[in-house]
Design a protein around this motif. Structure first.
Motif, PDB file in Angstrom:
ATOM      1  N   LYS A 135       0.850  -1.157   0.006  1.00 14.14           N
ATOM      2  CA  LYS A 135      -0.091   0.085  -0.222  1.00 14.14           C
ATOM      3  C   LYS A 135       1.033   1.141  -0.087  1.00 14.14           C
ATOM      4  N   TYR A 136       0.434   2.110  -0.901  1.00 15.01           N
ATOM      5  CA  TYR A 136       1.417   3.374  -0.976  1.00 15.01           C
ATOM      6  C   TYR A 136       0.516   4.612  -1.165  1.00 15.01           C
ATOM      7  N   ASP A 137       1.328   5.985  -0.527  1.00 15.61           N
ATOM      8  CA  ASP A 137       0.560   7.070  -0.481  1.00 15.61           C
ATOM      9  C   ASP A 137       0.888   7.874  -1.800  1.00 15.61           C
ATOM     10  N   VAL A 138       0.202   8.087  -2.622  1.00 12.74           N
ATOM     11  CA  VAL A 138       0.712   8.928  -3.994  1.00 12.74           C
ATOM     12  C   VAL A 138       1.196  10.370  -3.565  1.00 12.74           C
ATOM     13  N   ARG A 139       0.809  10.810  -2.345  1.00 15.14           N
ATOM     14  CA  ARG A 139       1.437  12.150  -1.996  1.00 15.14           C
ATOM     15  C   ARG A 139       2.929  12.011  -1.678  1.00 15.14           C
ATOM     16  N   ASP A 140       3.288  10.889  -1.537  1.00 15.52           N
ATOM     17  CA  ASP A 140       4.870  10.572  -1.215  1.00 15.52           C
ATOM     18  C   ASP A 140       5.596  10.761  -2.408  1.00 15.52           C
ATOM     19  N   PHE A 141       4.924  10.602  -3.537  1.00 16.04           N
ATOM     20  CA  PHE A 141       5.901  10.993  -4.829  1.00 16.04           C
ATOM     21  C   PHE A 141       6.229  12.374  -4.789  1.00 16.04           C
ATOM     22  N   PRO A 142       6.904  12.759  -5.808  1.00 12.29           N
ATOM     23  CA  PRO A 142       7.502  14.256  -6.336  1.00 12.29           C
ATOM     24  C   PRO A 142       6.306  14.693  -6.883  1.00 12.29           C
ATOM     25  N   LEU A 143       5.950  15.948  -6.010  1.00 17.79           N
ATOM     26  CA  LEU A 143       4.733  16.882  -6.720  1.00 17.79           C
ATOM     27  C   LEU A 143       5.323  18.284  -6.556  1.00 17.79           C
ATOM     28  N   VAL A 144       4.278  19.172  -6.912  1.00 17.47           N
ATOM     29  CA  VAL A 144       4.628  20.615  -7.159  1.00 17.47           C
ATOM     30  C   VAL A 144       3.415  21.434  -6.181  1.00 17.47           C
ATOM     31  N   ASP A 145       3.887  22.573  -6.020  1.00 19.02           N
ATOM     32  CA  ASP A 145       2.686  23.284  -5.152  1.00 19.02           C
ATOM     33  C   ASP A 145       1.862  23.513  -6.121  1.00 19.02           C
ATOM     34  N   GLY A 146       0.610  23.700  -5.630  1.00 20.83           N
ATOM     35  CA  GLY A 146      -0.685  23.699  -6.557  1.00 20.83           C
ATOM     36  C   GLY A 146      -1.454  22.491  -6.980  1.00 20.83           C
ATOM     37  N   ILE A 147      -2.169  22.612  -8.081  1.00 21.54           N
ATOM     38  CA  ILE A 147      -3.011  21.462  -8.423  1.00 21.54           C
ATOM     39  C   ILE A 147      -2.123  20.627  -9.114  1.00 21.54           C
ATOM     40  N   ASN A 148      -2.193  19.266  -8.629  1.00 19.47           N
ATOM     41  CA  ASN A 148      -1.676  18.135  -9.141  1.00 19.47           C
ATOM     42  C   ASN A 148      -2.345  17.171  -9.842  1.00 19.47           C
ATOM     43  N   ASN A 149      -1.927  16.956 -10.990  1.00 21.95           N
ATOM     44  CA  ASN A 149      -2.832  15.749 -11.671  1.00 21.95           C
ATOM     45  C   ASN A 149      -1.699  14.591 -11.856  1.00 21.95           C
ATOM     46  N   VAL A 150      -1.888  13.623 -11.102  1.00 23.70           N
ATOM     47  CA  VAL A 150      -0.659  12.515 -10.999  1.00 23.70           C
ATOM     48  C   VAL A 150      -1.597  11.588 -11.984  1.00 23.70           C
ATOM     49  N   THR A 151      -0.727  10.692 -12.961  1.00 19.37           N
ATOM     50  CA  THR A 151      -1.396   9.738 -13.621  1.00 19.37           C
ATOM     51  C   THR A 151      -0.074   8.616 -13.218  1.00 19.37           C
ATOM     52  N   LEU A 152      -0.363   7.705 -13.118  1.00 17.06           N
ATOM     53  CA  LEU A 152       0.401   6.267 -13.058  1.00 17.06           C
ATOM     54  C   LEU A 152       0.181   5.265 -13.967  1.00 17.06           C
ATOM     55  N   GLU A 153       1.183   5.095 -14.657  1.00 14.79           N
ATOM     56  CA  GLU A 153       1.215   4.020 -15.556  1.00 14.79           C
ATOM     57  C   GLU A 153       2.028   2.685 -15.114  1.00 14.79           C
ATOM     58  N   ILE A 154       0.863   1.624 -14.497  1.00 12.49           N
ATOM     59  CA  ILE A 154       1.460   0.626 -13.848  1.00 12.49           C
ATOM     60  C   ILE A 154       1.648  -0.830 -14.896  1.00 12.49           C
ATOM     61  N   GLN A 155       2.581  -1.194 -14.726  1.00 12.50           N
ATOM     62  CA  GLN A 155       2.791  -2.611 -15.643  1.00 12.50           C
ATOM     63  C   GLN A 155       3.237  -3.686 -14.588  1.00 12.50           C
ATOM     64  N   GLY A 156       2.546  -4.752 -14.162  1.00 10.17           N
ATOM     65  CA  GLY A 156       2.756  -5.644 -13.387  1.00 10.17           C
ATOM     66  C   GLY A 156       3.685  -6.731 -13.940  1.00 10.17           C
ATOM     67  N   ASP A 157       4.049  -7.647 -13.018  1.00 10.60           N
ATOM     68  CA  ASP A 157       4.973  -8.855 -13.605  1.00 10.60           C
ATOM     69  C   ASP A 157       4.276  -9.707 -14.465  1.00 10.60           C
ATOM     70  N   SER A 158       3.024  -9.665 -14.387  1.00  8.95           N
ATOM     71  CA  SER A 158       2.037 -10.709 -15.192  1.00  8.95           C
ATOM     72  C   SER A 158       1.814 -10.042 -16.474  1.00  8.95           C
ATOM     73  N   GLY A 159       2.479  -8.919 -16.685  1.00  5.72           N
ATOM     74  CA  GLY A 159       2.184  -8.085 -17.910  1.00  5.72           C
ATOM     75  C   GLY A 159       0.963  -7.263 -18.147  1.00  5.72           C
ATOM     76  N   VAL A 160       0.268  -7.373 -17.033  1.00  2.00           N
ATOM     77  CA  VAL A 160      -1.046  -6.426 -17.151  1.00  2.00           C
ATOM     78  C   VAL A 160      -0.766  -5.012 -16.767  1.00  2.00           C
ATOM     79  N   LYS A 161      -1.480  -4.400 -17.674  1.00  2.88           N
ATOM     80  CA  LYS A 161      -1.120  -2.987 -17.537  1.00  2.88           C
ATOM     81  C   LYS A 161      -2.233  -1.920 -17.161  1.00  2.88           C
ATOM     82  N   LYS A 162      -2.205  -1.059 -16.441  1.00  5.26           N
ATOM     83  CA  LYS A 162      -3.493  -0.244 -16.204  1.00  5.26           C
ATOM     84  C   LYS A 162      -3.045   1.153 -15.776  1.00  5.26           C
ATOM     85  N   THR A 163      -4.003   2.091 -15.916  1.00  2.00           N
ATOM     86  CA  THR A 163      -3.502   3.506 -15.522  1.00  2.00           C
ATOM     87  C   THR A 163      -4.370   4.083 -14.686  1.00  2.00           C
ATOM     88  N   VAL A 164      -3.871   4.816 -13.838  1.00  5.25           N
ATOM     89  CA  VAL A 164      -4.747   5.287 -12.551  1.00  5.25           C
ATOM     90  C   VAL A 164      -4.562   6.981 -12.338  1.00  5.25           C
TER      91      VAL A 164
END
Length: 245
Positions: A135-164
């Motif tokens: 379990k991770y908190d996205v706010r621990d990733f590098p952000l900027v002051d102001g509005i943040n639109n954070v897109t995570l492109e995730i690829q698991g070891d099984s090859g499944v891809k998803k975007t959050v």
């Protein structure tokens, strides 16, 4: 080779020897009670104290009780002061550095397998991470002051891809919902004459209270009193789509 004329003093070729000692002491039987100190040395004048402060940390409540040379935190139009006196301050960042104090909405990421995660902040690729399941908190990733639109492109070891995607506001002037920070300090303004410290300045009282009302609004009130000079003020910090007001 140095030549000296008869009847004249030899020139002083060396600056005086200087030194500095600083650190802190912890008393195990009085944990968490500390003393911080700093002294400097000048050849011909010896050692002089620069600062010394005793403080006790209430770790559960993130409150610090301090006595000695202090620089109490200032907000708004308060002057930044150096005093000799006492203070009580809530200091999440010092005492509970891993506590999340900035507001934010949905920010949890749960991975059920090892994954490669591309972090894209406001359209710019910030970094690529290799994360273990957990379990991770996205706010621990590098952000900027102001509005943040954070897109995570995730690829698991099984090859499944998803975007959050996540959207939240980040600014150091905002507090997380229902968090309360405060400071109250009293003492005398500290002055320094040469290497000697004096506490002969005006008596002063300085304090503030700051509360996060919700994820987008933080309210603060503050005051400062020194002799006949008096300051009082209030501040509302509000996050909007156009920025922080």
């Amino acid at each position: 080779m140095i030549h000296e004329r008869a009847g004249q003093d030899a020139p002083n070729l060396f600056t005086p020897l200087r030194g500095n000692a600083r650190g802190f002491l912890r008393f195990k039987k009085l944990k968490p009670f500390y003393v911080s100190y700093e002294y400097d040395f000048l050849e011909g004048e010896g050692w002089h104290r620069v600062q010394s402060t005793a403080f006790y940390d209430d770790e559960k409540r993130a409150v610090r009780y301090a006595l000695g040379d202090l620089t109490p935190r200032a907000i708004g139009f308060q002057n930044s002061l150096v005093i000799g006196g006492a203070s009580i301050e809530r200091q999440y960042r010092e005492i509970q550095p891993f506590r999340r104090t900035l507001p934010g909405g949905r920010s949890t990421l749960i991975l059920d397998q090892r994954s490669t995660v591309d972090v894209i902040v406001n359209g710019n690729r910030a970094q690529t991470l290799s994360l273990a399941p957990g379990k991770y908190d996205v706010r621990d990733f590098p952000l900027v002051d102001g509005i943040n639109n954070v897109t995570l492109e995730i690829q698991g070891d099984s090859g499944v891809k998803k975007t959050v995607e996540y959207d939240f506001f980040s600014d150091a002037q905002l507090l997380n919902t229902e968090l309360l920070e405060f400071s109250i300090a009293a003492g005398s303004i500290r002055n320094r004459e040469g290497r000697v410290i004096h506490y002969d300045g005006p008596a002063v009282i300085s304090g503030f209270v700051e509360k996060g009302l919700n994820n987008k609004t933080t309210l603060a009130g503050y005051t400062q009193l020194a002799n006949e000079d008096f300051l009082a003020g209030a501040r509302i910090a509000r996050a909007t789509e156009a920025g922080l007001f």
